[in-house]
Design a protein around this motif. Structure first.
Motif, PDB file in Angstrom:
ATOM      1  N   ALA A 169      12.276  37.841  19.566  1.00  0.00           N
ATOM      2  CA  ALA A 169      10.853  37.596  19.318  1.00  0.00           C
ATOM      3  C   ALA A 169       9.986  38.345  20.324  1.00  0.00           C
ATOM      4  CB  ALA A 169      10.569  36.098  19.383  1.00  0.00           C
ATOM      5  N   VAL A 170      10.402  38.352  21.578  1.00  0.00           N
ATOM      6  CA  VAL A 170       9.653  39.063  22.616  1.00  0.00           C
ATOM      7  C   VAL A 170       9.650  40.568  22.335  1.00  0.00           C
ATOM      8  CG1 VAL A 170       9.667  39.715  25.064  1.00  0.00           C
ATOM      9  CG2 VAL A 170       9.993  37.321  24.400  1.00  0.00           C
ATOM     10  N   LEU A 171      10.804  41.107  21.979  1.00  0.00           N
ATOM     11  CA  LEU A 171      10.903  42.540  21.716  1.00  0.00           C
ATOM     12  C   LEU A 171      10.071  42.944  20.505  1.00  0.00           C
ATOM     13  CD1 LEU A 171      14.697  43.161  22.389  1.00  0.00           C
ATOM     14  CD2 LEU A 171      12.773  43.939  23.771  1.00  0.00           C
ATOM     15  N   ARG A 172      10.112  42.142  19.459  1.00  0.00           N
ATOM     16  CA  ARG A 172       9.310  42.452  18.273  1.00  0.00           C
ATOM     17  C   ARG A 172       7.820  42.416  18.607  1.00  0.00           C
ATOM     18  NH1 ARG A 172      13.069  39.046  15.725  1.00  0.00           N
ATOM     19  NH2 ARG A 172      11.553  37.343  15.691  1.00  0.00           N
ATOM     20  N   ALA A 173       7.408  41.417  19.385  1.00  0.00           N
ATOM     21  CA  ALA A 173       6.008  41.317  19.776  1.00  0.00           C
ATOM     22  C   ALA A 173       5.589  42.524  20.607  1.00  0.00           C
ATOM     23  CB  ALA A 173       5.779  40.026  20.557  1.00  0.00           C
ATOM     24  N   ALA A 177      -3.220  49.188  26.936  1.00  0.00           N
ATOM     25  CA  ALA A 177      -4.091  48.094  26.487  1.00  0.00           C
ATOM     26  C   ALA A 177      -3.354  46.781  26.298  1.00  0.00           C
ATOM     27  CB  ALA A 177      -4.774  48.478  25.171  1.00  0.00           C
ATOM     28  N   THR A 178      -2.048  46.792  26.457  1.00  0.00           N
ATOM     29  CA  THR A 178      -1.231  45.587  26.233  1.00  0.00           C
ATOM     30  C   THR A 178      -0.803  44.989  27.562  1.00  0.00           C
ATOM     31  OG1 THR A 178      -0.383  46.459  24.144  1.00  0.00           O
ATOM     32  CG2 THR A 178       0.877  44.694  25.164  1.00  0.00           C
ATOM     33  N   THR A 179      -0.979  43.686  27.706  1.00  0.00           N
ATOM     34  CA  THR A 179      -0.511  42.974  28.890  1.00  0.00           C
ATOM     35  C   THR A 179       0.710  42.137  28.534  1.00  0.00           C
ATOM     36  OG1 THR A 179      -1.843  40.993  28.481  1.00  0.00           O
ATOM     37  CG2 THR A 179      -2.886  42.804  29.704  1.00  0.00           C
ATOM     38  N   VAL A 180       1.436  41.729  29.560  1.00  0.00           N
ATOM     39  CA  VAL A 180       2.578  40.840  29.330  1.00  0.00           C
ATOM     40  C   VAL A 180       2.101  39.526  28.720  1.00  0.00           C
ATOM     41  CG1 VAL A 180       4.465  39.583  30.433  1.00  0.00           C
ATOM     42  CG2 VAL A 180       3.921  41.900  31.177  1.00  0.00           C
ATOM     43  N   THR A 181       0.905  39.092  29.110  1.00  0.00           N
ATOM     44  CA  THR A 181       0.332  37.877  28.513  1.00  0.00           C
ATOM     45  C   THR A 181       0.143  38.050  27.012  1.00  0.00           C
ATOM     46  OG1 THR A 181      -0.793  37.327  30.579  1.00  0.00           O
ATOM     47  CG2 THR A 181      -1.617  36.284  28.569  1.00  0.00           C
ATOM     48  N   ASP A 182      -0.304  39.246  26.597  1.00  0.00           N
ATOM     49  CA  ASP A 182      -0.450  39.533  25.165  1.00  0.00           C
ATOM     50  C   ASP A 182       0.891  39.407  24.447  1.00  0.00           C
ATOM     51  OD1 ASP A 182      -3.140  40.131  25.514  1.00  0.00           O
ATOM     52  OD2 ASP A 182      -2.756  42.269  25.811  1.00  0.00           O
ATOM     53  N   VAL A 183       1.919  39.958  25.063  1.00  0.00           N
ATOM     54  CA  VAL A 183       3.253  39.911  24.460  1.00  0.00           C
ATOM     55  C   VAL A 183       3.724  38.470  24.348  1.00  0.00           C
ATOM     56  CG1 VAL A 183       5.674  40.582  24.733  1.00  0.00           C
ATOM     57  CG2 VAL A 183       3.846  42.215  25.275  1.00  0.00           C
ATOM     58  N   ALA A 184       3.534  37.707  25.415  1.00  0.00           N
ATOM     59  CA  ALA A 184       3.953  36.307  25.402  1.00  0.00           C
ATOM     60  C   ALA A 184       3.221  35.529  24.324  1.00  0.00           C
ATOM     61  CB  ALA A 184       3.706  35.676  26.773  1.00  0.00           C
ATOM     62  N   ARG A 185       1.917  35.762  24.217  1.00  0.00           N
ATOM     63  CA  ARG A 185       1.135  35.055  23.204  1.00  0.00           C
ATOM     64  C   ARG A 185       1.608  35.419  21.798  1.00  0.00           C
ATOM     65  NH1 ARG A 185      -3.431  36.909  24.575  1.00  0.00           N
ATOM     66  NH2 ARG A 185      -3.865  35.309  26.149  1.00  0.00           N
ATOM     67  N   ARG A 186       1.846  36.701  21.557  1.00  0.00           N
ATOM     68  CA  ARG A 186       2.299  37.127  20.227  1.00  0.00           C
ATOM     69  C   ARG A 186       3.681  36.551  19.906  1.00  0.00           C
ATOM     70  NH1 ARG A 186       1.374  41.641  16.797  1.00  0.00           N
ATOM     71  NH2 ARG A 186      -0.755  41.488  17.605  1.00  0.00           N
ATOM     72  N   ALA A 187       4.534  36.458  20.917  1.00  0.00           N
ATOM     73  CA  ALA A 187       5.883  35.943  20.699  1.00  0.00           C
ATOM     74  C   ALA A 187       5.934  34.416  20.670  1.00  0.00           C
ATOM     75  CB  ALA A 187       6.824  36.463  21.785  1.00  0.00           C
ATOM     76  N   VAL A 240       5.673  32.410  23.415  1.00  0.00           N
ATOM     77  CA  VAL A 240       6.441  31.923  24.562  1.00  0.00           C
ATOM     78  C   VAL A 240       5.584  32.026  25.816  1.00  0.00           C
ATOM     79  CG1 VAL A 240       8.635  32.611  23.523  1.00  0.00           C
ATOM     80  CG2 VAL A 240       7.442  34.196  25.071  1.00  0.00           C
ATOM     81  N   ALA A 241       6.098  31.509  26.920  1.00  0.00           N
ATOM     82  CA  ALA A 241       5.414  31.616  28.203  1.00  0.00           C
ATOM     83  C   ALA A 241       5.666  32.992  28.814  1.00  0.00           C
ATOM     84  CB  ALA A 241       5.909  30.529  29.149  1.00  0.00           C
ATOM     85  N   VAL A 242       4.763  33.389  29.701  1.00  0.00           N
ATOM     86  CA  VAL A 242       4.919  34.680  30.370  1.00  0.00           C
ATOM     87  C   VAL A 242       6.237  34.741  31.131  1.00  0.00           C
ATOM     88  CG1 VAL A 242       4.007  36.145  32.219  1.00  0.00           C
ATOM     89  CG2 VAL A 242       2.457  35.154  30.524  1.00  0.00           C
TER      90      VAL A 242
END
Length: 219
Positions: A29-33, A45-55, A57-59
């Protein structure tokens, strides 16, 4: 597996399997996000927080499942090259298998150039963004160097495969062949041609023509 006195299987192995499956699902899920965000809005333009939110999950879960932002970018590059939802080593990628099973050096180069025509538009911007970030971010610098060296090693394997056809020029050693392909299949080279208005099909056609003329024997 241990068995309690009542004859029922111990739950320890089952719990371990469930945890492993959940961890794998979270990583996917994290990788897909990360792939969706990096390829959609760009690395910078992408932050780790963005990835976590899309997936969902927590950062901290992103860090535990894959790593920090440079590791995410490197994994996404591998996903793009694998044309799938999981990073794959080079030898397991479909286009690499096609290259190795194709007879004849020019045909092998044509398969590779065709694959790059589809892959470069997606992974070249990611690589360029990682390279630019490497100037100020040590983590990005490490990830970038790893990608560069791995590409060079993979091109040496390609050179060995081409050499086995007996069609490479005798005055070029495998390292030189690998370096020429490595330089001309790069995100930088692709970007320069795109700046001059070349479309992806033209880039792919140019690469197979260039490699065939420079690397192979002529009758």
């Amino acid at each position: 597996m241990t068995t309690p006195v009542n004859g029922d299987p111990a739950p320890r192995a089952y719990r371990s399997t469930v945890r492993s499956q959940r961890a794998a699902a979270t990583r996917s899920a994290v990788l897909r996000a990360a792939r969706e965000l990096f390829t959609g809005q760009g690395y910078a333009a992408t932050t780790v927080t963005d990835v976590a939110r899309r997936a969902g999950v927590a950062v901290d879960t992103v860090y535990a499942a894959v790593g920090r932002k440079p590791e995410l970018a490197r994994a996404v590059v591998d996903m793009v090259l694998a044309s799938g939802d999981e990073p794959l080593p080079a030898e397991q990628r479909d286009y690499v298998r096609r290259i190795r099973s194709t007879p004849g050096a020019r045909a092998k180069l044509a398969v590779y150039a065709e694959a790059l025509g589809h892959l470069l538009p997606v992974f070249a911007p990611l690589q360029e963004a990682l390279r630019e970030a490497a100037a100020t971010d040590p983590g990005c610098a490490t990830a970038w160097r790893g990608l560069v060296e791995r590409r060079a090693a993979n091109m040496l394997l390609l050179a060995h495969d081409l050499r086995a056809t007996g069609e490479l020029r005798d005055d070029l050693d495998d390292r030189t062949v690998a370096d020429i392909v490595w330089a001309t299949n790069s995100a930088e080279y692709y970007g320069l041609l795109r700046q001059r208005g070349w479309d992806d099909a033209a880039v792919a056609a140019h690469l197979v023509d260039l490699w065939s003329r420079v690397l192979l024997r002529w009758p």
